[in-house]
Design an enzyme around this catalytic site. Structure first.
Site, PDB file in Angstrom:
ATOM      1  N   CYS A  43       0.848  -1.192   0.000  1.00  0.00           N
ATOM      2  CA  CYS A  43       0.000   0.000   0.000  1.00  0.00           C
ATOM      3  C   CYS A  43       0.889   1.250   0.000  1.00  0.00           C
ATOM      4  CB  CYS A  43      -0.912   0.008   1.224  1.00  0.00           C
ATOM      5  SG  CYS A  43      -2.073   1.406   1.236  1.00  0.00           S
ATOM      6  N   ASP A  45       0.416   3.793   1.670  1.00  0.00           N
ATOM      7  CA  ASP A  45       0.401   4.374   3.020  1.00  0.00           C
ATOM      8  C   ASP A  45       1.830   4.616   3.513  1.00  0.00           C
ATOM      9  OD1 ASP A  45       0.304   4.496   6.002  1.00  0.00           O
ATOM     10  OD2 ASP A  45      -1.825   4.096   5.687  1.00  0.00           O
ATOM     11  N   ARG A  47       3.102   4.717   6.258  1.00  0.00           N
ATOM     12  CA  ARG A  47       3.555   3.978   7.441  1.00  0.00           C
ATOM     13  C   ARG A  47       3.980   2.549   7.131  1.00  0.00           C
ATOM     14  NH1 ARG A  47      -2.011   5.088  10.407  1.00  0.00           N
ATOM     15  NH2 ARG A  47      -2.599   4.589   8.260  1.00  0.00           N
ATOM     16  N   HIS A  99      -2.239  -3.995   4.927  1.00  0.00           N
ATOM     17  CA  HIS A  99      -2.069  -3.590   6.325  1.00  0.00           C
ATOM     18  C   HIS A  99      -3.429  -3.300   6.941  1.00  0.00           C
ATOM     19  CE1 HIS A  99      -2.694   0.857   5.852  1.00  0.00           C
ATOM     20  NE2 HIS A  99      -2.464   0.531   4.604  1.00  0.00           N
ATOM     21  N   CYS A 102      -6.279   0.017   6.736  1.00  0.00           N
ATOM     22  CA  CYS A 102      -6.002   0.596   5.417  1.00  0.00           C
ATOM     23  C   CYS A 102      -7.102   1.583   5.020  1.00  0.00           C
ATOM     24  CB  CYS A 102      -5.892  -0.514   4.374  1.00  0.00           C
ATOM     25  SG  CYS A 102      -5.473   0.097   2.720  1.00  0.00           S
TER      26      CYS A 102
END
Ligand code: CO
Length: 217
Positions: A43, A45, A47, A99, A102
């Protein structure tokens, strides 16, 4: 306006110095080429950085990231990454890593319209629809989201298996496709145990037969 981006350039300068102190030839060696063993589909993202959470170095993982770690067969960007990773770099493992928590998956679970990104989230909604009875039976929103994150990863593993690129590799060598989920609040990766590594792992309708002539696409 504060030039916060200058911090990144400064960090880079410090990082280069640190690397060269430990190994004066570090960048010379990196410049010679790459031979990563893994393709990572993760992803976007911020993090979930592939190298950091797997404690690996530059050169070890070939990376593709998009919203909710999707494998969409009409996505020329991803399919080009896949072809290069499998046919040129000869990666041995493809890892789809979702994750929990999400944002893409949560947006897809809702009914709000988000403009252009609706077209991307639609692919996740299709996963929800496929597993609707299982997901609707989960009352807690977080737990339902967590399960959709897992099911979405499993579906993307199968989407990889459905590509002629992966199937053509299977005809001549070993290539494993794995499904993992990362916990933002624990830092831990969970292997979903949905690995596929042969054409028999796939429903018959998705199997290609490769003949003597070269296979394209
Ligand atoms: Co995400």
């Amino acid at each position: 306006m504060e030039k916060s981006y200058n911090r990144l350039i400064e960090n880079n300068r410090v990082w280069v110095e640190e690397k060269l102190t430990l190994d004066p030839d570090y960048f010379k060696r990196k410049a010679l080429g790459q031979k990563p063993e893994f393709l990572w589909v993760g992803c976007s993202d911020s993090r979930v950085p592939a190298n950091e959470i797997t404690n690996t170095e530059a050169g070890e993982i070939f990376v593709h990231r998009n919203i909710a770690n999707m494998v969409v067969h009409t996505d020329l960007n991803f399919m080009s990454v896949l072809q290069y990773a499998v046919e040129v770099l000869n990666v041995k493992h493809i890892i789809v890593c979702g994750h929990y928590g999400c944002g893409g998956v949560n947006a897809a679970m809702g009914t709000d319209s988000h403009g252009l990104v609706n077209k991307w989230l639609r692919n996740i909604k299709e996963v929800y629809a496929k597993y609707e009875s299982e997901l609707d039976a989960i009352d807690d929103n977080t737990l339902r989201s967590n399960r959709l994150v897992e099911l979405n990863v499993i579906e993307q593993v199968h989407n990889l298996a459905k590509t002629s690129i992966v199937q053509k590799a299977w005809a001549s060598r070993t290539l494993q496709v794995h499904g993992w989920v990362y916990g933002l609040d624990s830092g831990r990766i969970k292997d979903l145990g949905c690995m596929v590594d042969e054409i028999e792992d796939l429903e018959a309708i998705f199997r290609f037969e490769f003949h003597k002539t070269a296979v394209k696409g």
